[in-house]
Scaffold this motif. Structure first.
Motif, PDB file in Angstrom:
ATOM      1  N   GLU A  44      -4.433  -7.259   1.209  1.00  0.00           N
ATOM      2  CA  GLU A  44      -4.601  -7.135  -0.246  1.00  0.00           C
ATOM      3  C   GLU A  44      -5.849  -6.333  -0.589  1.00  0.00           C
ATOM      4  OE1 GLU A  44      -4.419 -11.176  -1.608  1.00  0.00           O
ATOM      5  OE2 GLU A  44      -2.250 -11.060  -1.989  1.00  0.00           O
ATOM      6  N   GLN A  45      -6.871  -6.382   0.270  1.00  0.00           N
ATOM      7  CA  GLN A  45      -8.056  -5.552   0.043  1.00  0.00           C
ATOM      8  C   GLN A  45      -7.703  -4.069   0.175  1.00  0.00           C
ATOM      9  OE1 GLN A  45     -11.820  -6.904   1.998  1.00  0.00           O
ATOM     10  NE2 GLN A  45     -10.595  -8.664   2.641  1.00  0.00           N
ATOM     11  N   VAL A  46      -6.869  -3.747   1.167  1.00  0.00           N
ATOM     12  CA  VAL A  46      -6.403  -2.365   1.317  1.00  0.00           C
ATOM     13  C   VAL A  46      -5.580  -1.964   0.107  1.00  0.00           C
ATOM     14  CG1 VAL A  46      -4.989  -0.801   2.707  1.00  0.00           C
ATOM     15  CG2 VAL A  46      -6.380  -2.559   3.840  1.00  0.00           C
ATOM     16  N   ASP A  47      -4.663  -2.831  -0.275  1.00  0.00           N
ATOM     17  CA  ASP A  47      -3.773  -2.551  -1.404  1.00  0.00           C
ATOM     18  C   ASP A  47      -4.560  -2.336  -2.698  1.00  0.00           C
ATOM     19  OD1 ASP A  47      -1.004  -2.498  -2.532  1.00  0.00           O
ATOM     20  OD2 ASP A  47      -1.759  -4.221  -3.648  1.00  0.00           O
ATOM     21  N   LYS A  48      -5.644  -3.089  -2.866  1.00  0.00           N
ATOM     22  CA  LYS A  48      -6.458  -2.979  -4.087  1.00  0.00           C
ATOM     23  C   LYS A  48      -7.076  -1.588  -4.202  1.00  0.00           C
ATOM     24  CE  LYS A  48      -8.802  -4.700  -7.653  1.00  0.00           C
ATOM     25  NZ  LYS A  48      -9.790  -3.627  -7.934  1.00  0.00           N
ATOM     26  N   ILE A  49      -7.539  -1.035  -3.105  1.00  0.00           N
ATOM     27  CA  ILE A  49      -8.145   0.301  -3.142  1.00  0.00           C
ATOM     28  C   ILE A  49      -7.107   1.348  -3.526  1.00  0.00           C
ATOM     29  CG2 ILE A  49      -9.184   2.113  -1.717  1.00  0.00           C
ATOM     30  CD1 ILE A  49     -10.635  -0.088  -0.169  1.00  0.00           C
ATOM     31  N   LEU A  57     -10.553  10.871  -5.007  1.00  0.00           N
ATOM     32  CA  LEU A  57     -10.192  10.593  -3.618  1.00  0.00           C
ATOM     33  C   LEU A  57     -11.419  10.486  -2.717  1.00  0.00           C
ATOM     34  CD1 LEU A  57      -7.037  12.854  -3.145  1.00  0.00           C
ATOM     35  CD2 LEU A  57      -7.128  10.378  -3.459  1.00  0.00           C
ATOM     36  N   LYS A  58     -12.443  11.287  -3.007  1.00  0.00           N
ATOM     37  CA  LYS A  58     -13.674  11.201  -2.225  1.00  0.00           C
ATOM     38  C   LYS A  58     -14.312   9.829  -2.396  1.00  0.00           C
ATOM     39  CE  LYS A  58     -18.131  13.507  -1.493  1.00  0.00           C
ATOM     40  NZ  LYS A  58     -19.006  14.648  -1.898  1.00  0.00           N
ATOM     41  N   GLU A  59     -14.359   9.350  -3.628  1.00  0.00           N
ATOM     42  CA  GLU A  59     -14.942   8.032  -3.907  1.00  0.00           C
ATOM     43  C   GLU A  59     -14.139   6.917  -3.227  1.00  0.00           C
ATOM     44  OE1 GLU A  59     -15.573   5.063  -7.773  1.00  0.00           O
ATOM     45  OE2 GLU A  59     -15.126   7.199  -8.053  1.00  0.00           O
ATOM     46  N   GLU A  60     -12.821   6.997  -3.322  1.00  0.00           N
ATOM     47  CA  GLU A  60     -11.980   5.943  -2.747  1.00  0.00           C
ATOM     48  C   GLU A  60     -11.915   6.045  -1.219  1.00  0.00           C
ATOM     49  OE1 GLU A  60     -10.969   3.448  -4.554  1.00  0.00           O
ATOM     50  OE2 GLU A  60     -11.951   4.468  -6.230  1.00  0.00           O
ATOM     51  N   THR A  61     -12.114   7.257  -0.689  1.00  0.00           N
ATOM     52  CA  THR A  61     -12.160   7.418   0.764  1.00  0.00           C
ATOM     53  C   THR A  61     -13.346   6.675   1.356  1.00  0.00           C
ATOM     54  OG1 THR A  61     -11.006   9.547   0.762  1.00  0.00           O
ATOM     55  CG2 THR A  61     -12.455   9.100   2.629  1.00  0.00           C
ATOM     56  N   VAL A  62     -14.465   6.718   0.672  1.00  0.00           N
ATOM     57  CA  VAL A  62     -15.645   5.969   1.121  1.00  0.00           C
ATOM     58  C   VAL A  62     -15.318   4.478   1.168  1.00  0.00           C
ATOM     59  CG1 VAL A  62     -18.005   5.278   0.547  1.00  0.00           C
ATOM     60  CG2 VAL A  62     -17.297   7.672   0.285  1.00  0.00           C
ATOM     61  N   ARG A  63     -14.631   3.982   0.159  1.00  0.00           N
ATOM     62  CA  ARG A  63     -14.271   2.553   0.113  1.00  0.00           C
ATOM     63  C   ARG A  63     -13.325   2.175   1.250  1.00  0.00           C
ATOM     64  NH1 ARG A  63     -11.742   0.902  -5.375  1.00  0.00           N
ATOM     65  NH2 ARG A  63     -11.863  -1.167  -4.401  1.00  0.00           N
ATOM     66  N   ILE A  64     -12.298   2.998   1.482  1.00  0.00           N
ATOM     67  CA  ILE A  64     -11.320   2.644   2.510  1.00  0.00           C
ATOM     68  C   ILE A  64     -11.926   2.782   3.897  1.00  0.00           C
ATOM     69  CG2 ILE A  64     -10.221   4.890   2.901  1.00  0.00           C
ATOM     70  CD1 ILE A  64      -8.327   1.614   2.413  1.00  0.00           C
ATOM     71  N   ALA A  92       0.829  -1.203   0.000  1.00  0.00           N
ATOM     72  CA  ALA A  92       0.000   0.000   0.000  1.00  0.00           C
ATOM     73  C   ALA A  92       0.863   1.252   0.000  1.00  0.00           C
ATOM     74  CB  ALA A  92      -0.939   0.000   1.217  1.00  0.00           C
ATOM     75  N   ARG A  93       1.948   1.231   0.780  1.00  0.00           N
ATOM     76  CA  ARG A  93       2.819   2.393   0.827  1.00  0.00           C
ATOM     77  C   ARG A  93       3.535   2.629  -0.502  1.00  0.00           C
ATOM     78  NH1 ARG A  93       1.867   6.754   3.121  1.00  0.00           N
ATOM     79  NH2 ARG A  93       1.070   6.447   5.201  1.00  0.00           N
ATOM     80  N   ARG A  94       3.910   1.567  -1.199  1.00  0.00           N
ATOM     81  CA  ARG A  94       4.526   1.738  -2.516  1.00  0.00           C
ATOM     82  C   ARG A  94       3.535   2.375  -3.477  1.00  0.00           C
ATOM     83  NH1 ARG A  94       6.725  -3.514  -1.737  1.00  0.00           N
ATOM     84  NH2 ARG A  94       5.216  -4.402  -3.186  1.00  0.00           N
ATOM     85  N   HIS A  95       2.291   1.937  -3.421  1.00  0.00           N
ATOM     86  CA  HIS A  95       1.274   2.517  -4.297  1.00  0.00           C
ATOM     87  C   HIS A  95       1.023   3.986  -3.949  1.00  0.00           C
ATOM     88  CE1 HIS A  95       0.189  -0.848  -6.763  1.00  0.00           C
ATOM     89  NE2 HIS A  95      -0.101  -1.619  -5.733  1.00  0.00           N
ATOM     90  N   LEU A 129      -5.725   7.352   6.091  1.00  0.00           N
ATOM     91  CA  LEU A 129      -6.851   6.427   6.081  1.00  0.00           C
ATOM     92  C   LEU A 129      -6.400   5.017   5.722  1.00  0.00           C
ATOM     93  CD1 LEU A 129      -9.493   8.676   4.253  1.00  0.00           C
ATOM     94  CD2 LEU A 129      -9.371   8.170   6.706  1.00  0.00           C
ATOM     95  N   VAL A 130      -5.481   4.924   4.784  1.00  0.00           N
ATOM     96  CA  VAL A 130      -4.943   3.621   4.390  1.00  0.00           C
ATOM     97  C   VAL A 130      -4.211   2.975   5.568  1.00  0.00           C
ATOM     98  CG1 VAL A 130      -3.225   2.473   2.923  1.00  0.00           C
ATOM     99  CG2 VAL A 130      -4.790   4.166   1.944  1.00  0.00           C
ATOM    100  N   ASP A 131      -3.418   3.769   6.284  1.00  0.00           N
ATOM    101  CA  ASP A 131      -2.692   3.244   7.441  1.00  0.00           C
ATOM    102  C   ASP A 131      -3.642   2.730   8.508  1.00  0.00           C
ATOM    103  OD1 ASP A 131      -0.206   3.714   6.356  1.00  0.00           O
ATOM    104  OD2 ASP A 131       0.074   5.645   7.362  1.00  0.00           O
ATOM    105  N   ARG A 132      -4.727   3.448   8.744  1.00  0.00           N
ATOM    106  CA  ARG A 132      -5.700   3.024   9.742  1.00  0.00           C
ATOM    107  C   ARG A 132      -6.355   1.707   9.355  1.00  0.00           C
ATOM    108  NH1 ARG A 132      -9.489   8.113  10.340  1.00  0.00           N
ATOM    109  NH2 ARG A 132     -10.908   6.439  10.977  1.00  0.00           N
TER     110      ARG A 132
END
Length: 273
Positions: A76-81, A111-118, A8-11, A52-55
């Protein structure tokens, strides 16, 4: 599990580069103040999303009793987002040339759309964290007392049923305090055991953070930092048993301090480099 921790951090690093590249066509026409503002906006957007990803990642790692495969699947679910976010930002580069504000608006929409997902994913993981804690830790008050004795082990003891004496990890090798007129002993601190236990947790945590972690220096063994954060994390789990199921206060505390334990354990294992 180390490779999955870094994906996730690389992405996110790729996301920063992609966003900077996305704004490049506008730079030739932009003023210096405009460039500075745009750069700040990019940095803030990536930092917020990264937090948000870290959390979500920390919550994924904190679920007790899961196998390595379960951990891998959650990460991997986090990484996919994050990967999807990078792909969407990259896709925007292929659209017709836009001015800086239009570019910011499009990125904010992504980012708003992906924030909802994460956020949804973190909530799911946190529900799993809470469920496992309450299934394992919150069986009965009698079991709670026995677990507390096991938990404290070398860091504390019970006196009767109302007092807890904590012997914290040393700040430096050979640390002692005067306990008798001519004697020195390990540093100790006594606490009253309240009902609910969450009050005791708060007092012990404040002491460990302010009087122990807050006073560490170059002499403090890394093991002492790990032990202290680990104790706070485990105490937070016990405090969870005294809250309603929809109150995630202490589950969040547990996840946060468990994350600190992992970070310091990495230093202990791999060093500062």
């Amino acid at each position: 599990m180390a490779p999955y921790l870094s994906n996730a951090r690389r992405h996110l690093a790729v996301l920063s580069i992609a966003m900077a590249g996305f704004f490049a066509p506008s730079f030739a026409q932009a003023s210096l103040p405009g460039l500075i503002v745009t750069d700040i906006v990019i940095g803030q957007a990536v930092d917020k999303f990264g937090g948000l990803v870290d959390r979500a990642r920390d919550a994924a790692l904190a679920v007790e009793g899961q196998t390595n495969e379960h951990v891998k699947e959650r990460l991997e679910q986090v990484d996919k987002i994050v990967s999807d976010t990078v792909s969407k930002i990259n896709a925007l580069e292929k659209q017709a040339s836009l001015d800086a504000q239009a570019r910011i608006d499009q990125i904010n929409a992504v980012l708003k759309e992906e924030t909802v997902r994460i956020n949804d994913l973190e909530e799911k993981f946190m529900a799993d964290v809470s469920k496992k804690i309450r299934e394992v830790q919150c069986t009965s008050d009698v079991v709670m007392q026995e677990q507390m004795k096991d938990l404290l082990g070398r860091l504390g003891v019970f006196l009767g049923t109302n007092t807890l004496i904590v012997t914290p990890a040393v700040l430096f090798e050979g640390e002692t305090e005067r306990c008798y007129v001519l004697s020195k002993c390990r540093v100790q601190k006594s606490f009253q055991i309240y009902t609910p236990f969450s009050q005791t947790y708060g007092e012990v945590k404040d002491y460990l953070l302010k009087e122990r972690i807050g006073k560490m220096d170059g002499r403090t063994p890394v093991e002492s930092v790990v032990d202290t954060y680990s104790l706070i994390a485990d105490l937070a789990k016990r405090a969870t048993c005294h809250t309603e199921a929809n109150n995630m206060t202490y589950e969040n505390e547990y996840v946060n301090y468990s994350s600190m334990v992992r970070q310091w354990n990495s230093i202990l294992t791999y060093g500062m480099d």
